[in-house]
Design a protein around this motif. Structure first.
Motif, short mmCIF file in Angstrom:
data_model
loop_
_atom_site.label_atom_id
_atom_site.label_comp_id
_atom_site.label_asym_id
_atom_site.label_seq_id
_atom_site.Cartn_x
_atom_site.Cartn_y
_atom_site.Cartn_z
N PRO A 76 -42.26 -106.66 -43.28
CA PRO A 76 -42.41 -105.21 -43.50
C PRO A 76 -41.77 -104.35 -42.42
N VAL A 77 -41.57 -104.88 -41.22
CA VAL A 77 -41.04 -104.03 -40.15
C VAL A 77 -39.77 -104.57 -39.52
N ALA A 78 -39.22 -105.66 -40.03
CA ALA A 78 -38.19 -106.30 -39.22
C ALA A 78 -37.03 -106.87 -40.00
N VAL A 79 -35.83 -106.57 -39.53
CA VAL A 79 -34.69 -107.46 -39.64
C VAL A 79 -34.45 -107.88 -38.21
N GLY A 80 -34.56 -109.18 -37.91
CA GLY A 80 -34.52 -109.65 -36.53
C GLY A 80 -33.15 -109.49 -35.90
N ILE A 81 -33.09 -109.81 -34.60
CA ILE A 81 -31.85 -109.76 -33.83
C ILE A 81 -31.64 -111.13 -33.21
N ASP A 82 -30.47 -111.71 -33.41
CA ASP A 82 -30.12 -113.01 -32.84
C ASP A 82 -28.96 -112.78 -31.88
#
Length: 272
Positions: A76-82
């Motif tokens: 619900p709150v995230a598209v992550g960062i790699d």
């Protein structure tokens, strides 16, 4: 068959430092199981990403459960960062992909900007002129914006949008609308805006700019099939839509590197 954007890939000389910056900036957690640093609200990286070494490999010598088991996508709150290591520093050329951060009030915008500068962000000028948002760069020069409060971004979480510069937003809308399961919310000659079909998390926006792509993208999207879908079939479908294969020296990896019709790099990950 459909794909979802699940993380933003950022290249860095020092992925640990850049990952720590973004974790502190977003109020998330930085997790480094191997050579990359993954940043998200959850406890671990997405299975199949560069930050998820195979169990028992040199990067992960101890037996363990699969990381990311507790993550539910789309979050619900995230598209992550790699954040991944590379030997080359960022070129002086402005990135064609950047993050826009959301704020809830003018006071929040000012507080967030000051806090980011204390963490190592620096003000930058990219020809923005007098605008209500603030343009900064992370410790390795990757540009991002701290937006003034906007109603459209009130429920996105800390990342309002992943913004992609392009020459033709309508053409980008056609390709990405067919490529993704996300919903196309708006399209015009100047921009196209997508969001998850569930109406959660950040937007992905394609913004018309006069610049042309001259260097490889320092920042790009990573996509993921659903469990049970055939990754290679998804890659073939993208090629049929106009995507092209990229050889970035990645060697034998479980993900596939492609470019859209304007040359923006992206990767299709594989769950394992």
């Amino acid at each position: 068959m459909a794909l979802r954007p699940v993380q933003v890939n950022i290249k860095a000389l020092d992925p640990s430092a850049v990952g720590r910056f973004w974790a502190q900036a977003l109020g998330w957690t930085a997790h480094s199981p191997g050579v990359t640093t993954y940043v998200a609200p959850g406890p671990g990286p997405l299975p199949g990403s560069a930050a998820d070494p195979l169990p028992g490999s040199a990067a992960d010598p101890e037996p363990r459960s699969e990381p990311g088991d507790t993550l539910v996508w789309p979050d619900p709150v995230a598209v992550g960062i790699d954040v991944v290591p590379v030997p080359e520093p960022k070129s002086p050329t402005k990135n064609r992909v950047h993050l826009d951060l959301a704020t809830t009030s003018p006071a929040h915008q000012a507080e967030l900007t000051a806090r980011l500068e204390a963490l190592g962000a620096t003000p930058v000028h990219v020809g923005q002129g007098a605008v209500p948002w603030t343009v900064l760069a992370d410790p390795e020069g990757n540009e991002f914006c701290v937006l003034e409060p906007r109603e459209v971004y009130r429920d996105t979480g800390p990342i309002a949008a992943i913004v992609v510069d392009c020459a033709d937003p309508r053409a980008m809308a056609r390709f990405w609308d067919a490529a993704l399961e996300w919903t196309l919310h708006e399209v015009s000659d100047d921009y196209a805006r997508f969001r998850s079909a569930q109406g959660v998390g950040p937007y992905v926006e394609f913004i018309r700019t006069p610049d042309v792509k001259t260097v490889p993208d320092r920042v790009h999207l990573d996509l993921l099939p659903h469990a049970g879908d055939d990754k290679e079939a998804e890659v073939s479908r993208l090629r049929a839509l106009g995507a092209t294969d990229l050889d970035l020296g990645q060697g034998s990896v479980p993900w596939t590197c492609l470019a859209d019709s304007e040359g923006h790099e992206f990767c299709v990950l594989a769950l394992h």
